[in-house]
Scaffold this motif. Structure first.
Motif, mmCIF file in Angstrom:
data_model
loop_
_atom_site.group_PDB
_atom_site.id
_atom_site.type_symbol
_atom_site.label_atom_id
_atom_site.label_comp_id
_atom_site.label_asym_id
_atom_site.label_seq_id
_atom_site.Cartn_x
_atom_site.Cartn_y
_atom_site.Cartn_z
ATOM 1 N N LEU A 216 -1.362 -0.691 -4.118
ATOM 2 C CA LEU A 216 -2.629 -0.051 -3.784
ATOM 3 C C LEU A 216 -2.368 1.407 -3.427
ATOM 4 N N ALA A 217 -3.323 2.248 -3.729
ATOM 5 C CA ALA A 217 -3.210 3.660 -3.382
ATOM 6 C C ALA A 217 -3.248 3.821 -1.871
ATOM 7 N N ALA B 121 -9.594 2.869 -2.796
ATOM 8 C CA ALA B 121 -9.897 3.123 -4.205
ATOM 9 C C ALA B 121 -10.803 2.024 -4.725
ATOM 10 N N ASP B 122 -11.517 2.336 -5.813
ATOM 11 C CA ASP B 122 -12.451 1.369 -6.376
ATOM 12 C C ASP B 122 -11.760 0.151 -6.964
ATOM 13 N N ASP B 123 -10.478 0.301 -7.310
ATOM 14 C CA ASP B 123 -9.795 -0.800 -7.979
ATOM 15 C C ASP B 123 -8.914 -1.620 -7.043
ATOM 16 N N ASP B 124 -9.111 -1.538 -5.725
ATOM 17 C CA ASP B 124 -8.295 -2.305 -4.774
ATOM 18 C C ASP B 124 -8.352 -3.803 -5.075
ATOM 19 N N VAL C 30 0.864 -1.181 0.000
ATOM 20 C CA VAL C 30 0.000 0.000 0.000
ATOM 21 C C VAL C 30 0.901 1.233 0.000
ATOM 22 N N GLY C 31 0.689 2.117 -0.956
ATOM 23 C CA GLY C 31 1.516 3.315 -1.037
ATOM 24 C C GLY C 31 2.741 3.109 -1.910
ATOM 25 N N THR C 32 3.630 4.088 -1.877
ATOM 26 C CA THR C 32 4.786 4.096 -2.784
ATOM 27 C C THR C 32 6.105 3.723 -2.109
ATOM 28 N N ALA C 33 6.093 3.416 -0.824
ATOM 29 C CA ALA C 33 7.336 3.083 -0.122
ATOM 30 C C ALA C 33 7.959 1.829 -0.729
ATOM 31 N N PRO C 34 9.268 1.828 -0.947
ATOM 32 C CA PRO C 34 9.916 0.661 -1.566
ATOM 33 C C PRO C 34 10.005 -0.517 -0.597
ATOM 34 N N LEU C 35 10.075 -1.712 -1.172
ATOM 35 C CA LEU C 35 10.261 -2.930 -0.389
ATOM 36 C C LEU C 35 11.719 -3.349 -0.456
ATOM 37 N N GLU C 36 12.317 -3.616 0.702
ATOM 38 C CA GLU C 36 13.706 -4.057 0.738
ATOM 39 C C GLU C 36 13.820 -5.568 0.598
#
Length: 511
Positions: free
Chosen positions: A227-228, A232-235, A212-218
């Motif tokens: 996901l935003a 959101a409608d497209d979840d 969820v969100g833009t934080a990167p995954l290590e």
């Protein structure tokens, strides 16, 4: 709006309910040969190993299990009743077989077994005793003339049949791997992926994640979409698209501030409508499933957590098993104990037995006995070797400890040096199963969490013994001990004692 990135392609596009292509519909797929190939490949895999195929396989296995139990009890029961000259042996055997299957179904034996449940031997024996009670009631109500003694003998084959069916289901569970798509905020996804990847005693394999969100995954895991931060409608479409692209058969959602109650609820609707099973990770950890009872109140889902067992019949039974088991062990192993004692005396100067002060339940000190595996003045050399300690906690461990004697290495590898602790179990200082008994200097460095290890009696064997022993880090050792302290049961003790034999024969982590 969320989006899904197609595997093996640098293209990505919006996927969702608001006008974007949905992954499970052929008519709305993105056009172009490259993208068609990308969508077509996982579709073939999903047909073989997706949720629908898994349900079909599960249904077939269940039919085999039920058939095994029906025939395994029914046919031998008919033979025994017929040989004993009982009236209507076929009808009586059929009723007994159906009652057996009904008892097993009513007690949930045909559903997935929770990790905290007792092993198959105990559950099958309990079900069999209940079957006798059910048939006794039926006999009284119908006035059946079948001889009770012959009937009990006829029902005996139900025990091995039930155990065989349990063994089949357990074997199939070990072979079944759940392909998991983790959904949640980046930090929570990373923790979940790390923990699931650190252990192999579960069927879940993470194949991708939708943060969820833009934080990167290590963590090294595929990210087919995001996901935003806000609902959101497209979840659901984004998660379904990621599951479709990586052939996941389970969505594991980790709740958090950006996955609130209402958003999670709507996501579950979309995933279930799309045919993807959903699991929600609880904030509770280190609690056996058998201690958790779900219920509902005022639209809320409640998880009732039973307190750890500290008193009552199980504690009495544990004490009896400890004392009787220790006494029988000392009696049966007496020749081996004498042989080991003589080998220790001949192998190096000094006594055969070594005494140490250890801390027991509620931090009470006691004298622990074991066969000597080091030179006599080993304690005086410990300070010189402290910098070579290979353990990251208060315990001192060296893989090549120069103080260990030749016979001592063999005894440590096979754990035979621990056998004199049967005397401590007989005296009541220790239990057959429990956490490792610590030294006073180790306890002096414990924090509040680590002190909880002393809430129960230390054991001759335990989770530490069967899970890697000295190869484990200190925190892994503490986590295992705390799990035992909070979740132990007599059934758990029996299982750990059975697993100890394999750990001792294997010898890994013992030094």
């Amino acid at each position: 709006m969320g989006h899904v990135e197609l595997p093996d392609s640098d293209r990505s596009g919006p996927v969702g309910l608001a006008g974007a292509p949905r992954p499970l519909t052929a008519s709305n797929r993105p056009r172009g040969k490259e993208l068609d190939d990308a969508w077509r490949a996982p579709a073939g895999q999903r047909e073989r190993s997706g949720p629908a195929a898994a349900r079909r396989r599960s249904g077939r296995r269940l039919q085999v299990v039920i058939g095994t139990e029906l025939l395994g009890l029914g046919i031998p029961a008919w033979l025994v009743l017929w040989a004993g000259g009982q009236p209507r042996p076929g009808v009586a055997a059929a009723v007994a077989a159906l009652a057996w299957s009904g008892v097993r179904a009513a007690r949930g034996r045909y559903t997935g077994r929770s990790p905290g449940d007792p092993p198959g031997v105990l559950t099958t024996a309990g079900d069999w005793l209940l079957l006798i009670g059910v048939l006794a009631v039926l006999r009284t109500m119908t006035g059946d003339a079948v001889d009770p003694a012959t009937a009990v003998v006829a029902l005996l084959p139900g025990l091995p049949a039930g155990l065989a069916a349990w063994g089949v289901r357990r074997l199939r569970r070990h072979r079944t791997v759940r392909r998991v798509l983790v959904v949640g905020e980046a930090s929570r996804v990373e923790r979940t992926v790390r923990l699931l990847g650190s252990r192999a005693d579960h069927p879940y394999r993470v194949v991708a994640a939708v943060p969820v969100g833009t934080a990167p995954l290590e963590c090294e895991v595929q990210v087919p979409g995001r996901l935003a931060p806000a609902p959101a409608d497209d979840d659901a479409s984004t998660v379904l698209g990621g599951a479709f692209a990586h052939d996941a058969d389970l969505a594991l959602v980790v709740p958090g501030p950006q996955l609130s109650e209402e958003r999670l609820r709507r996501l579950s609707w979309g995933l279930h409508d799309g045919g993807l099973p959903l699991s929600v990770l609880s904030e509770l950890s280190g609690i056996a499933a058998g201690r958790i009872r779900p219920s509902a109140a005022a639209g809320l889902t409640l998880l009732h957590v039973a307190p750890p067992v500290r008193r009552g019949p199980q504690m009495i039974l544990k004490a009896l098993v400890d004392r009787i088991g220790a006494a029988l062990g000392l009696l049966v192993l007496a020749p081996l104990l004498l042989l080991i004692g003589a080998a220790v005396r001949l192998g190096s100067d000094g006594p055969a037995l070594h005494r140490q002060i250890r801390h027991g339940q509620h931090s009470r000190p006691f004298t622990m006995w074991k066969f000597r595996t080091m030179v006599v003045d080993a304690e005086s050399h410990k300070q010189q070797l402290i910098t070579a300690n290979e353990n990251d906690g208060p315990m001192f461990k060296m893989r090549r400890d120069p103080r260990v004697t030749g016979i001592g290495r063999l005894l440590r590898r096979t754990s035979l040096d621990e056998l004199p602790q049967l005397l401590n179990v007989l005296r009541g200082d220790m239990s057959l199963v429990g956490p490792r008994p610590p030294l006073p200097e180790e306890v002096s460095r414990y924090d509040e969490r680590e002190l909880r290890r002393l809430a129960v009696k230390p054991g001759l064997t335990g989770l530490w013994q069967v899970s890697g022993r000295s190869d484990l880090s200190w925190q892994e050792t503490v986590s295992l001990d705390l799990w035992y302290v909070d979740n132990w049961s007599v059934a758990t003790d029996m299982g750990l004692m059975a697993r100890t034999l394999r750990a001792v024969t294997d010898g890994r982590g013992a030094y």
